[in-house]
Design an enzyme around this catalytic site. Structure first.
Site, PDB file in Angstrom:
ATOM      1  N   GLN A   2     -57.759   2.100  55.766  1.00  0.00           N
ATOM      2  CA  GLN A   2     -58.361   2.537  57.028  1.00  0.00           C
ATOM      3  C   GLN A   2     -59.800   2.970  56.796  1.00  0.00           C
ATOM      4  OE1 GLN A   2     -55.152   4.016  56.330  1.00  0.00           O
ATOM      5  NE2 GLN A   2     -53.998   2.788  57.806  1.00  0.00           N
ATOM      6  N   CYS A  14     -53.619   9.305  61.397  1.00  0.00           N
ATOM      7  CA  CYS A  14     -53.424   8.939  59.991  1.00  0.00           C
ATOM      8  C   CYS A  14     -53.322  10.231  59.198  1.00  0.00           C
ATOM      9  CB  CYS A  14     -54.572   8.075  59.472  1.00  0.00           C
ATOM     10  SG  CYS A  14     -54.427   7.700  57.705  1.00  0.00           S
ATOM     11  N   GLY A  15     -52.120  10.534  58.708  1.00  0.00           N
ATOM     12  CA  GLY A  15     -51.889  11.810  58.048  1.00  0.00           C
ATOM     13  C   GLY A  15     -52.572  11.929  56.699  1.00  0.00           C
ATOM     14  N   ASN A  16     -52.470  10.898  55.850  1.00  0.00           N
ATOM     15  CA  ASN A  16     -53.150  10.950  54.559  1.00  0.00           C
ATOM     16  C   ASN A  16     -54.659  11.031  54.757  1.00  0.00           C
ATOM     17  OD1 ASN A  16     -50.836  10.815  52.901  1.00  0.00           O
ATOM     18  ND2 ASN A  16     -50.713   8.607  53.180  1.00  0.00           N
ATOM     19  N   HIS A  30     -43.277   4.864  65.131  1.00  0.00           N
ATOM     20  CA  HIS A  30     -42.570   4.554  63.890  1.00  0.00           C
ATOM     21  C   HIS A  30     -41.146   4.098  64.192  1.00  0.00           C
ATOM     22  CE1 HIS A  30     -45.470   6.131  60.910  1.00  0.00           C
ATOM     23  NE2 HIS A  30     -45.830   6.900  61.919  1.00  0.00           N
ATOM     24  N   ASN A  45     -45.140   1.104  63.158  1.00  0.00           N
ATOM     25  CA  ASN A  45     -45.070   1.219  61.712  1.00  0.00           C
ATOM     26  C   ASN A  45     -43.601   1.137  61.294  1.00  0.00           C
ATOM     27  OD1 ASN A  45     -48.003   2.092  61.079  1.00  0.00           O
ATOM     28  ND2 ASN A  45     -47.378   3.538  62.659  1.00  0.00           N
ATOM     29  N   GLU A  81     -47.395  -0.730  57.443  1.00  0.00           N
ATOM     30  CA  GLU A  81     -48.181  -0.071  58.475  1.00  0.00           C
ATOM     31  C   GLU A  81     -48.748  -1.060  59.493  1.00  0.00           C
ATOM     32  OE1 GLU A  81     -50.785   3.189  57.827  1.00  0.00           O
ATOM     33  OE2 GLU A  81     -50.197   3.384  55.728  1.00  0.00           O
ATOM     34  N   CYS A 113     -47.928   6.417  53.365  1.00  0.00           N
ATOM     35  CA  CYS A 113     -48.226   6.574  54.791  1.00  0.00           C
ATOM     36  C   CYS A 113     -47.803   7.981  55.187  1.00  0.00           C
ATOM     37  CB  CYS A 113     -47.484   5.529  55.618  1.00  0.00           C
ATOM     38  SG  CYS A 113     -47.680   5.735  57.414  1.00  0.00           S
ATOM     39  N   GLY A 164     -45.803   8.145  58.331  1.00  0.00           N
ATOM     40  CA  GLY A 164     -44.533   7.493  58.026  1.00  0.00           C
ATOM     41  C   GLY A 164     -43.608   8.418  57.257  1.00  0.00           C
TER      42      GLY A 164
END
Length: 291
Positions: free
Chosen positions: A46, A75-77, A172, A203, A221, A230, A233
């Site tokens: 990303q 986007c968590g990461n 998800h 996802n 993803e 993810c 995820g």
């Protein structure tokens, strides 16, 4: 057009981060695809844009484009990398910041051990908000959760998979597998991602339960393909596992890029994700004007 960038990664989920606090760069979807391209650009799952606060009550805005050039909600990461970026680049000295995303406000916080915890908000289960077209389907109850049986393709002999469907700011579909190493991620992943019952795509998560506090996870993803990790995820998988009665409120998620710790107290409470965030390198790149 030459722009500066920072390459970052969180549990192997990698990003190109752009500082747009002094003005938007006005990149097109094709230019985002170029930046994310691992052969002709920098290479990333990303592209993350750091923008100034759009209003009171938040510190920054966080804009996310997938490797296919499309803008996505969460986007968590990337959120963990976002906090490390703004601190390392002198944009804030706060330990925690409130950040506006397309799906709402999140609050990443720096921990004493260098990892970052993100309040990812509460999961969403209402089909119309995910969004998920449930017409003609009936859910199967599993403890406190539900599963939906989906044909992976339109062919008569298509596999039927049982999935939990939810949103963590993005949609998800999570299924249980015996072994993530042999799970059909690259075959079923793109088919589930583009399943007609998910109008905004989805996802696809493949979860193996090791015990009540540990799972292994692979995620195909939306717009990026399978990634090493993810964050949303991982949150979605743990929430699904807790609702199915398989997991405790605190779970270590073993992804191919590292371990993420997910905590959820159930109900309408928020999900907390903790994991690493690392700067890889910085540089400049010339982006073609006409792509």
């Amino acid at each position: 057009m030459r722009i500066a960038f920072t390459k970052m990664q969180g549990a192997g989920n990698d990003f190109v981060v752009l500082d747009e606090t002094l003005g938007h760069k006005g990149l097109s979807p094709a230019q985002y695809r170029f930046l994310a391209d691992r052969h002709f650009g920098v290479g990333a799952d990303q592209v993350l844009s750091v923008r100034p606060s759009p209003g009171p009550g938040v510190d920054f805005e966080y804009v996310i484009h997938n490797a296919d050039g499309g803008e996505v909600e969460q986007c968590g990461n990337g959120a963990r990398c976002f906090l490390r970026y703004v601190r390392e680049h002198g944009l804030t000295d706060l330990q925690a910041v409130k950040v506006k995303t397309l799906s709402g406000v999140i609050e990443p916080r720096m921990n004493a051990d260098g990892r970052v915890t993100v309040d990812m908000g509460a999961p969403v289960f209402e089909p119309e908000l995910i969004p998920f077209d449930m017409a003609g389907l009936s859910p199967e109850q599993a403890h406190d959760g539900q599963t939906w049986r989906l044909a992976v393709s339109s062919y008569p002999d298509s596999p039927i998979v049982a999935v939990a469907v939810l949103s963590m700011g993005n949609p998800h579909a999570v299924q249980l597998v015996d072994d993530v190493d042999t799970a059909p991620v690259t075959v079923q992943g793109p088919r589930i991602e583009n399943h007609p019952r998910f109008p905004k795509r989805v996802n696809a998560g493949f979860m193996q339960v090791l015990d009540r506090t540990r799972i292994r996870l692979r995620v195909y993803e939306r717009g990026a393909g399978e990634t090493l990790a993810c964050g949303t995820g991982a949150c979605a998988a743990v929430v699904a596992g807790i609702r199915w009665g398989l997991l405790e409120p605190r779970v270590d998620v073993q992804t191919r890029g590292g371990i993420l710790t997910i905590e959820w107290a159930g109900g309408h409470s928020p999900v907390f994700m903790t994991g690493p965030a690392t700067t890889v390198f910085e540089g400049e790149i010339d982006i073609p004007e006409n792509l």
